[in-house]
Design an enzyme around this catalytic site. Structure first.
Site, mmCIF file in Angstrom:
data_model
loop_
_atom_site.group_PDB
_atom_site.id
_atom_site.type_symbol
_atom_site.label_atom_id
_atom_site.label_comp_id
_atom_site.label_asym_id
_atom_site.label_seq_id
_atom_site.Cartn_x
_atom_site.Cartn_y
_atom_site.Cartn_z
ATOM 1 N N LYS A 104 -17.481 -1.373 5.940
ATOM 2 C CA LYS A 104 -17.879 -2.405 4.980
ATOM 3 C C LYS A 104 -19.396 -2.475 4.798
ATOM 4 C CE LYS A 104 -16.987 -7.184 3.713
ATOM 5 N NZ LYS A 104 -16.288 -8.445 4.027
ATOM 6 N N PHE B 253 -11.517 -7.527 14.124
ATOM 7 C CA PHE B 253 -10.417 -7.967 13.267
ATOM 8 C C PHE B 253 -10.100 -6.894 12.225
ATOM 9 C CE2 PHE B 253 -8.971 -10.243 9.375
ATOM 10 C CZ PHE B 253 -7.708 -10.565 9.854
ATOM 11 N N GLU C 129 0.818 -1.212 0.000
ATOM 12 C CA GLU C 129 0.000 0.000 0.000
ATOM 13 C C GLU C 129 0.851 1.260 0.000
ATOM 14 O OE1 GLU C 129 -0.539 -2.587 1.963
ATOM 15 O OE2 GLU C 129 -2.632 -3.234 1.636
ATOM 16 N N MET D 8 24.034 9.275 2.342
ATOM 17 C CA MET D 8 23.871 10.578 2.969
ATOM 18 C C MET D 8 24.145 10.506 4.468
ATOM 19 S SD MET D 8 23.408 13.697 2.536
ATOM 20 C CE MET D 8 22.461 14.353 1.167
HETATM 21 C C1 TPP Z 1 12.166 5.923 5.433
HETATM 22 C C2 TPP Z 1 13.446 6.599 5.804
HETATM 23 N N1 TPP Z 1 14.286 6.018 6.689
HETATM 24 C C3 TPP Z 1 15.446 6.619 7.011
HETATM 25 C C4 TPP Z 1 15.799 7.826 6.460
HETATM 26 C C5 TPP Z 1 17.125 8.494 6.820
HETATM 27 N N2 TPP Z 1 17.999 8.548 5.628
HETATM 28 C C6 TPP Z 1 18.100 9.661 4.871
HETATM 29 S S1 TPP Z 1 19.089 9.448 3.543
HETATM 30 C C7 TPP Z 1 19.417 7.869 3.994
HETATM 31 C C8 TPP Z 1 20.332 7.024 3.137
HETATM 32 C C9 TPP Z 1 19.758 6.689 1.813
HETATM 33 O O1 TPP Z 1 20.556 5.703 1.240
HETATM 34 P P1 TPP Z 1 20.534 5.422 -0.296
HETATM 35 O O2 TPP Z 1 19.150 5.182 -0.766
HETATM 36 O O3 TPP Z 1 21.508 4.365 -0.621
HETATM 37 O O4 TPP Z 1 20.961 6.836 -0.921
HETATM 38 P P2 TPP Z 1 22.421 7.514 -0.958
HETATM 39 O O5 TPP Z 1 22.428 8.568 0.109
HETATM 40 O O6 TPP Z 1 23.431 6.449 -0.744
HETATM 41 O O7 TPP Z 1 22.471 8.111 -2.316
HETATM 42 C C10 TPP Z 1 18.769 7.525 5.172
HETATM 43 C C11 TPP Z 1 18.879 6.213 5.848
HETATM 44 C C12 TPP Z 1 14.869 8.411 5.571
HETATM 45 N N3 TPP Z 1 15.075 9.596 5.006
HETATM 46 N N4 TPP Z 1 13.720 7.774 5.244
#
Ligand code: TPP
Ligand code: MG
Lengths: 76, 568
Positions: free
Chosen positions: B160, B110, B48, B466
């Site tokens: 429902k 449920f 979803e 990041m």
């Molecule tokens: C749902 C969610 N969980 C955690 C974060 C924190 N967060 C921000 S950027 C990031 C890393 C993203 O990794 P990736 O998709 O490999 O992108 P990159 O920065 O390596 O390009 C995280 C864990 C977030 N923004 N969203």
């Protein structure tokens, strides 16, 4: 401390939306009273709130006006 | 007719053509008449959350309301993230959820979840329908509310038994939407300030895109010669090729855009909300600027930065009024000389990794150049998102769809799926991270089955890049829980889901693999771009610091260290 007076439609969720807005925006509620308004299908909500330093009551009023089931709000 | 049929007829009546969703017990009655609908295409997503982000992608690609549907309980709670995402980015989305039957509501039945209460702070409005006769007008109202004023998500919860009960059909009334009337005195004041300003900037946000006001912005910019910056939500609202465009402001903005806002004597904010990612430390933000703030939502004006001239209105109306009242701007020669100097001295750029690996910025800029400005790009959240904002050249409003306010990892693939449903004639490229991709890639199975030929460029740096960058800069390079390892094999994973899987890890291969992907039209394509792990996003304004402290590389602070502009 600010006194707010709100006129709400008696729709499910209207009061909850206002109360959640206070919580979301970190507004402390000191007192709250809900009563039937003179007009049909409306309720009057009187609230006393305390705002975080630096936040304005006008801003809160604008945010309250986003609540679809709110008819009126005034601050004193 | 029962409530369920009334629902489907109402959706058809308000022009809904695509629904993203997953059926289940409580919403089952609605799926029966949906089976027969010739007007509505239902896309069966794998989660979803995918349905919700797809609705957002669809909304942004089309400018129309995106619709997602889920059953009660876990189906509905899986929509929480996309609803919060759509709320923060002001997207017109309607979520339709099944609910347990009225007699058992409130008994922990449920799959009962009080989704209305759960989503109160992240929806513009919500309904729980208790009378089947109300369904047509509730649906019409929900669509109107979602799309009018400041757009936002609206939830319609349908027990429902209400769906199953007999319903009377009443044709939904066409919506009456009133746009706020602009205050002419405010417009005059704004025009006056513009005529007198020596260092004005147009600070353009997503509101200009939502309002469809990009052409009017171009007109005003050219009429006045004022520099333009476009936020993450507004990339493409002003052409990147335009000489007056300084790029993106904020935490990872260009030096010229950040400096322009910081040194301005007049900021004209158009559909932007002075988000902390743009302003940096508010106390130190744009200290000399007067602010004209135009927004459709009065609650945004003076929320973070006091507006000297508030303009409540739709950006179309605001820009039209300004175009009509602004004659010519003042002499901006000195201002442009300063900004041009910054542009030349501090262009966006990057270094190639010393270990010989592929530079992620290079991959993204080549995709942008080869695929071109007619395509739609989506992204996840992280370094790759910032590079997609910096290194793809956008020329059209709405051509970059990403999660700005909530910063939702996993947004790219389902948003691309939604975008291509709404804009089947445009190429849709998801620029994704390896971390993000692993959150929502199951929607590739949906895309393969539905014949939705999206392209996914996984910028595979093996890390939550990041977060790793912040650990490098602020936590002494202690890389706690940010390495993702080298599994799975994304190309094989793609093939397993019925897509074409490709891989590229060297500079000479980039163009070929992008062209190969572009040639595939019948299936989704995933390209695993294996890139260096140590590339960083620059420039950067560290969270909580002032924009003056923008760093172009570790420790390099051009606006602090030099006197450039002090005499402006
Ligand atoms: C749902 C969610 N969980 C955690 C974060 C924190 N967060 C921000 S950027 C990031 C890393 C993203 O990794 P990736 O998709 O490999 O992108 P990159 O920065 O390596 O390009 C995280 C864990 C977030 N923004 N969203
Ligand atoms: Mg990564």
């Amino acid at each position: 401390m600010h006194r707010l007076s709100l006129l709400l439609r008696n729709k499910p969720g209207a009061l909850a939306r206002v109360v959640v807005l206070f919580s979301t925006r970190d507004v402390a509620v000191e007192s709250l009273s809900l009563n039937p308004a003179d007009a049909d299908g409306l309720s009057r909500l009187d609230v006393q709130v305390r705002l975080r330093e630096g936040r304005s009551v006008d801003q809160l009023v604008h945010q309250l006006r986003r609540v679809v089931d709110l008819c009126e709000v005034s601050a004193a | 007719m029962n409530g369920a049929l009334a629902l489907i007829k109402a959706l058809e009546a308000v022009g809904c053509e695509t629904v993203f969703g997953i059926p289940g017990g409580a919403i089952l009655p609605a799926y029966d008449p949906l089976f027969d609908s010739a007007k509505i295409r239902h896309v069966l997503t794998r989660h979803e959350q995918g349905a919700g982000h797809a609705a957002s992608g669809y909304a942004q690609a089309t400018g129309r309301v995106g619709v997602c549907m889920a059953t009660s309980g876990p189906g509905a709670t899986n929509l929480v993230t996309p609803l919060a995402d759509a709320y923060l980015d002001s997207l017109p989305v309607v979520a339709i959820t099944g609910q347990v039957a009225r007699p058992v509501i409130g008994t922990d039945a449920f799959q009962e979840a009080d989704i209305r209460s759960i989503t109160l702070p992240i929806t513009k409005h919500s309904y729980q329908v208790t009378d089947p006769d109300d369904i047509p007008h509730v649906i019409a109202e929900a669509f109107t509310l979602a799309a009018s004023g400041r757009p936002g998500p609206v939830l319609v919860d349908l027990p429902k038994d209400v769906l199953a009960a007999p319903a009377a059909w009443t044709e939904p009334e066409p919506p009456v939407v009133v746009r706020p009337r602009l205050d002419p005195a405010g417009v005059r004041q704004a025009a006056d300030l513009l005529a007198r300003a020596e260092r004005p900037v147009f600070y353009v946000g997503g509101g200009v895109v939502r309002a469809g006001a990009a052409a009017l912005l171009l007109e005003l910019a050219e009429r006045t010669g004022v520099p333009v910056v476009t936020t993450l939500m507004a990339r493409g609202a002003f052409p990147d090729s335009h000489p007056q465009h300084l790029g993106m402001p904020g935490m990872h903005g260009t030096v010229a855009a950040v400096a322009a806002m910081q040194k301005a004597d007049l900021l004209v904010a158009l559909g932007a909300r002075f988000d902390d990612r743009v302003t940096g430390s508010l106390a130190r933000f744009a200290p000399e600027a007067l602010v004209v703030h135009a927004d459709i939502d009065p609650a945004e004006i003076s929320k973070n930065r006091r507006a000297d001239v508030p303009l409540v209105g739709d950006c179309r109306d605001v820009l039209r009024a300004l175009n009509a009242s602004v004659t010519t701007g003042g002499d901006l020669g000195a201002w442009w000389a300063y900004l041009d100097g910054l542009r030349t001295t501090f262009p966006l750029g990057y270094d190639w990794p010393e270990d010989g690996s592929l530079a992620p910025q290079y991959v993204i800029s080549r995709i942008g150049e080869l695929v071109g400005p007619e395509a739609i790009y989506t992204s996840g959240v992280g370094q790759h998102q910032m590079w997609a904002a910096q290194f793809v050249r956008y020329e059209r409003p709405g051509s970059f769809i990403n999660s700005g306010g909530l910063g939702t990892m996993g947004f790219a693939v389902p948003a691309a799926m939604g975008a291509v449903c709404g804009a089947p004639d445009r190429q849709v490229w998801a620029i994704d991270g390896d971390g993000c991709f692993q959150m929502t890639n199951q929607e590739l199975a949906t895309c393969a089955l539905e014949g939705l030929p999206i392209k996914v460029a996984v910028i595979n740096n093996g890390n939550l890049g990041m977060v790793r960058q912040w650990q490098n800069l602020f936590y002494g390079s202690r890389y706690s829980q940010t390495s993702l390892g080298s599994t799975p094999d994304f190309a094989l994973l793609a093939e397993a889901m019925g897509c074409v899987g490709l891989r590229c890890s060297s500079r000479p291969g980039v163009d070929d693999v992008v062209r190969e992907a572009m040639a595939v039209r019948d299936r989704p394509v995933v390209i695993d771009f294996v890139v260096g792990a140590d590339a960083q996003v620059w420039p950067m304004v560290a969270a909580g610091t002032g924009n003056d402290e923008i760093m172009t590389a570790r420790g390099l602070r051009p606006l602090c260290d030099s006197d450039t502009g002090e005499d402006l």
